[in-house]
Design a protein around this motif. Structure first.
Motif, PDB file in Angstrom:
ATOM      1  N   LEU A 152      11.698 -14.739  -1.569  1.00 36.79           N
ATOM      2  CA  LEU A 152      10.269 -14.769  -1.253  1.00 36.79           C
ATOM      3  C   LEU A 152       9.774 -16.211  -1.259  1.00 36.79           C
ATOM      4  O   LEU A 152       9.007 -16.616  -0.370  1.00 36.79           O
ATOM      5  N   SER A 199      15.599 -12.061  -5.356  1.00 35.04           N
ATOM      6  CA  SER A 199      14.389 -11.667  -4.655  1.00 35.04           C
ATOM      7  C   SER A 199      13.241 -12.666  -4.787  1.00 35.04           C
ATOM      8  O   SER A 199      12.616 -13.008  -3.794  1.00 35.04           O
ATOM      9  N   PRO A 246       4.757  -4.454   3.389  1.00 31.79           N
ATOM     10  CA  PRO A 246       5.946  -4.710   2.578  1.00 31.79           C
ATOM     11  C   PRO A 246       5.944  -6.092   1.930  1.00 31.79           C
ATOM     12  O   PRO A 246       6.511  -6.268   0.850  1.00 31.79           O
ATOM     13  N   LEU A 247       5.275  -7.065   2.537  1.00 29.23           N
ATOM     14  CA  LEU A 247       5.188  -8.375   1.902  1.00 29.23           C
ATOM     15  C   LEU A 247       4.372  -8.308   0.614  1.00 29.23           C
ATOM     16  O   LEU A 247       4.755  -8.882  -0.407  1.00 29.23           O
ATOM     17  N   MET A 260      12.598  -4.174  -3.369  1.00 30.89           N
ATOM     18  CA  MET A 260      13.081  -5.493  -3.030  1.00 30.89           C
ATOM     19  C   MET A 260      13.195  -6.396  -4.246  1.00 30.89           C
ATOM     20  O   MET A 260      13.935  -7.349  -4.211  1.00 30.89           O
ATOM     21  N   SER A 261      12.481  -6.112  -5.289  1.00 30.81           N
ATOM     22  CA  SER A 261      12.443  -7.035  -6.411  1.00 30.81           C
ATOM     23  C   SER A 261      13.611  -6.848  -7.375  1.00 30.81           C
ATOM     24  O   SER A 261      13.715  -7.591  -8.328  1.00 30.81           O
ATOM     25  N   TRP A 312       6.446  -6.481  -1.925  1.00 33.16           N
ATOM     26  CA  TRP A 312       7.524  -7.346  -2.389  1.00 33.16           C
ATOM     27  C   TRP A 312       6.999  -8.300  -3.465  1.00 33.16           C
ATOM     28  O   TRP A 312       7.589  -8.428  -4.542  1.00 33.16           O
ATOM     29  N   GLY A 348       6.340  -6.463  -6.597  1.00 32.33           N
ATOM     30  CA  GLY A 348       7.608  -6.144  -7.251  1.00 32.33           C
ATOM     31  C   GLY A 348       8.186  -7.346  -7.979  1.00 32.33           C
ATOM     32  O   GLY A 348       8.749  -7.213  -9.070  1.00 32.33           O
ATOM     33  N   VAL A 349       8.051  -8.528  -7.406  1.00 33.26           N
ATOM     34  CA  VAL A 349       8.504  -9.746  -8.080  1.00 33.26           C
ATOM     35  C   VAL A 349       7.696  -9.943  -9.365  1.00 33.26           C
ATOM     36  O   VAL A 349       8.251 -10.308 -10.409  1.00 33.26           O
TER      37      VAL A 349
END
Length: 126
Positions: free
Chosen positions: A11, A7, A110-111, A1-2, A114, A117-118
């Motif tokens: 978020l 992204s 997944p949060l 996702m990032s 995410w 990943g950010v």
């Protein structure tokens, strides 16, 4: 996702929306504050909303993005007990409400990923 440059902003938008909801409709959040926490549920509701708004602002700024993203991942882990309480409290509600409450539990994974990943994306951009 990032991978998307949007992204972090997506978020941040999610957190800002959730944070504002804590102030606009606090009663629903009060109900899921674990009883083991000291003080009033409303204080925890407002603190959670303020934290989400602060995290959203910090995620939106490239200079603070990495630290904010890591703090966001930790925040998502930290609010997991509230989601567990909600699922337990809603186990006798109609099936649709039960499903919504139980769906929140795996959604935390997944949060967290995410947000991490950010943070990795911010590190690469620095």
């Amino acid at each position: 996702m990032s991978r998307s440059p949007r992204s972090p902003l997506l978020l941040a938008g999610l957190l800002a929306t959730a944070g504002a909801a804590h102030f606009a409709s606090p009663r629903q959040f009060d109900a899921i504050v674990p009883r083991a926490l000291p003080g009033s549920p409303r204080a925890w509701t407002y603190a959670g909303g303020a934290a989400e708004l602060a995290l959203a602002a910090a995620l939106a700024a490239p200079r603070t993005r990495k630290g904010a993203a890591l703090a966001t991942a930790a925040f998502f882990v930290g609010v997991f007990p509230a989601n567990v309480k909600m699922a337990a409290d809603w186990r006798h509600r109609p099936a649709r409400q039960q499903a919504a409450a139980f769906a929140r539990l795996p959604l935390q994974v997944p949060l967290v990923l995410w947000a991490r990943g950010v943070a990795r994306g911010a590190e690469r951009a620095a």
